[in-house]
Every structure is written in C-alpha cells, then in structure tokens.
Design an enzyme around this catalytic site. Structure first.
Site, PDB file in Angstrom:
ATOM      1  N   VAL A 109      41.866  38.642 -44.355  1.00  0.00           N
ATOM      2  CA  VAL A 109      41.396  37.272 -44.584  1.00  0.00           C
ATOM      3  C   VAL A 109      41.535  36.913 -46.062  1.00  0.00           C
ATOM      4  O   VAL A 109      41.683  35.738 -46.423  1.00  0.00           O
ATOM      5  CB  VAL A 109      39.926  37.115 -44.114  1.00  0.00           C
ATOM      6  CG1 VAL A 109      38.970  37.883 -45.016  1.00  0.00           C
ATOM      7  CG2 VAL A 109      39.536  35.644 -44.069  1.00  0.00           C
TER       8      VAL A 109
ATOM      9  N   ARG B  38      24.758  48.101 -43.884  1.00  0.00           N
ATOM     10  CA  ARG B  38      25.725  47.454 -43.010  1.00  0.00           C
ATOM     11  C   ARG B  38      27.018  47.267 -43.802  1.00  0.00           C
ATOM     12  O   ARG B  38      26.987  47.019 -45.004  1.00  0.00           O
ATOM     13  CB  ARG B  38      25.210  46.097 -42.525  1.00  0.00           C
ATOM     14  CG  ARG B  38      23.927  46.169 -41.706  1.00  0.00           C
ATOM     15  CD  ARG B  38      24.169  46.874 -40.374  1.00  0.00           C
ATOM     16  NE  ARG B  38      23.058  46.704 -39.457  1.00  0.00           N
ATOM     17  CZ  ARG B  38      22.008  47.486 -39.385  1.00  0.00           C
ATOM     18  NH1 ARG B  38      21.902  48.521 -40.201  1.00  0.00           N
ATOM     19  NH2 ARG B  38      21.042  47.258 -38.500  1.00  0.00           N
TER      20      ARG B  38
ATOM     21  N   ASP C 174      46.043  40.904 -55.815  1.00  0.00           N
ATOM     22  CA  ASP C 174      45.395  42.017 -56.511  1.00  0.00           C
ATOM     23  C   ASP C 174      45.246  41.797 -58.014  1.00  0.00           C
ATOM     24  O   ASP C 174      44.483  42.506 -58.663  1.00  0.00           O
ATOM     25  CB  ASP C 174      46.166  43.320 -56.278  1.00  0.00           C
ATOM     26  CG  ASP C 174      46.061  43.815 -54.843  1.00  0.00           C
ATOM     27  OD1 ASP C 174      45.057  43.487 -54.189  1.00  0.00           O
ATOM     28  OD2 ASP C 174      46.980  44.509 -54.377  1.00  0.00           O
TER      29      ASP C 174
END
Length: 319
Positions: free
Chosen positions: A250, A243, A127
């Site tokens: 991952v 979409r 992060d």
C-alpha cells in the site's frame, strides 16, 4: 539530438507518471520526438517501444504507479543484455534515454553510458535511498500513506490501551520508518542503519507506563526484522503483547502528493535539458530545493546515509 526515450524500472513509486509527463512535454516543447519503453529494461531489449505525443501523457499527473509499466530484468547487467538494448535504441533512431528508478535502474543507466549512449537517471523510489538528492520521487507520498495509517492505528491503540508495531518498507534504508515515526510520534523507531537493544526499547516503554501512558507505537523497517518477529522478541522481554500491522505494498500506491508532483516535474524537465546539452551519464536530484546533477557512477559509489540528527531528535521527542 532529435529523438529521446524514457523508461521506468524497478519498484513503482508515486510520481513516476508525473516525471514521465514532464519529460514528454518538455521534449516536445523543445522540438524532440519522444518514445516510451514499456516494462523497463526488459521492454528495451524486446523492442517494446512506442511513440508518445502530448495526449499520451494527459491525465497522468495525479495517477500513481507508472503507465509505462515496470519489470525487473537482472539480465541487463550482462554484456549481451546491454548490447541488445543499444541495438534497439539505434534501430528506433533514439539519441538519448531517461531512466526513472532506484539503485538497480541507475546501474542500467550507467552501463549504457559506459557504452557511449547518452543516459540520464531520475531518482524514483519510495525508499529515499539514492545518494545525490535530498528526496526521491515517491518518498513523500509513501511517507504520508504510512503517517495516515499510523494516526488511525494510534486511535485504536489508545482505545484498547495496547502496543502496536507497524512494519514499513525499507530493506536497507530506514527513511520511511524514521520520518513517519517522527511525524507520528512513535515511541520507538527501528531502522537498519542504527543498532538497537530490546532492553532499551522495553525500558522506554516502561518509563512511559510509569508516567501513565497506556499505549504505544513502534515503527519497524522491514530490513531489520519482520514486525511479527519483533513482537515475538518484545513479548519475551516484558509484558508487551503487541498487535502487528504490516503496511506492505500500500506504501507504493496512491495519488502522488503535491511535493512529489512538483519534484517529478522539475527533475523530468531538467533531464531533457541535460540531454539537449549533450551531458549524458548524469543523475538529477534536489538539494536545498535546488535541482542538481551528479555523475551517475559517483552516485552509485556513495552510500545513502540516515539523517543522524533527525534520528536523535525523534528519540528525544518520543520520551
């Protein structure tokens, strides 16, 4: 100081193994014995501790994850948990500890320091939300993982003339979204640190359409809202039936980049030096390519901030 130990805690990050390798090899080079603690603070309390040799960390540099394993153990915030941890360290005659992890791991390291046990913190989290350092171990690798996905998604977005939303990790910090969005040319970047207006997002997309742009990419940090919720709101504001791709875990995996391997090696080696100098209670980091150390309590008081100039630049370049 004759013996030190190392543990990894919280969410795994690519490069943790490289940092562990550096700690072990630097310590042995300096004549110290090194012990690995499995499963973070949980393993510390349970005495899951093993001696590490040079060969123990062979073939680790390129591997993602953490071979010491990791676990969340909120009970370490209690006095009972901390005293059990120190008891195990004393039982194994360990004189100093290196903790690799994020904010929660730093709180554990700080607690041990306040109880008189020399502890050093190494920032390991994708992060990039730890103060006192420009970059945390794992961020660069995660960033490149997201960028690779973004580039591939843009290929199909172009082919089908569609809008795609990519949800990335970042509960409280938007660095992954910002840096990947800038590097990938995203038309909009949504982060926790900056408020956004859906009207402004739609206006930006509409202006792109007017110029002939028939596809777009929006990167959303999970801490703002889910990608699916963002798509739902976007559809309500305009003719954009996007979409959604949720990259999820991952982002935590994969072989660390060269940058993360070098950063981890430098921070790991410096941690050993600090323990030998009897300077516990510190967190190492990198500032302007120089290794630095700061009081871990001060680091925890500071709030990581988003690079405002970088955010503004991303907005300008996405026009």
């Amino acid at each position: 100081m004759k013996r030190i130990a190392i543990l990894t805690s919280g969410g795994d990050a690519p490069g943790m193994n490289a940092a562990t390798r550096a700690v072990v090899r630097k310590a042995i080079y300096e004549g110290l014995e090194v012990y690995g603690i499995n499963y973070g603070f949980l393993g510390l309390v349970n005495g899951d501790i093993r001696k590490l040799e040079l060969g123990s960390v062979g073939d680790l540099l390129h591997r993602g994850g953490t071979f010491l394993y990791s676990a969340r153990y909120p009970e370490f915030a209690t006095e009972e948990g901390q005293l059990k941890g120190i008891e195990q360290l004393k039982k194994h005659q360990i004189d100093g500890l290196v903790v690799i992890g994020g904010d929660g791991s730093y709180h554990g390291a700080e607690a041990l320091t306040k109880r008189g046990f020399p502890t050093i913190g190494i920032p390991g989290t994708i992060d990039n939300d730890i103060s006192g350092t420009d970059f945390t171990i794992g961020f660069d690798t995660a960033l490149n993982t997201v960028l690779d996905a973004l580039d591939k998604i843009r290929d199909t977005a172009t082919s089908h003339e569609r809008t795609f939303i990519i949800e990335v990790m970042g509960r409280d910090a938007g660095d992954i979204a910002l840096w990947s969005g800038l590097a990938g040319g995203a038309e909009a970047i949504i982060v926790p640190e900056e408020s956004f207006n859906m009207d402004d997002v739609v206006d930006r997309l509409n202006k792109g359409r007017e110029r002939g742009k028939k596809h777009s990419i929006i990167v959303v940090a999970e801490g703002v809202m889910s990608g699916n919720e963002f798509a739902k709101q976007l559809a309500e504001y305009g003719d954009y039936h996007a979409r959604v791709t949720v990259l999820g875990h991952v982002q935590r995996g994969g072989s660390p980049t060269a940058f993360d391997r070098v950063l981890a090696s430098r921070l790991g080696a410096r941690s050993v030096e600090l323990l030998l100098e009897k300077r516990g209670g510190l967190a190492v980091g990198i500032r302007e390519n120089r290794i630095v150390e700061n009081d871990i309590s001060e680091i925890l008081k500071e709030k990581h901030t988003l690079d405002q100039k970088l955010f503004d630049l991303a907005s300008i370049l996405s026009i």
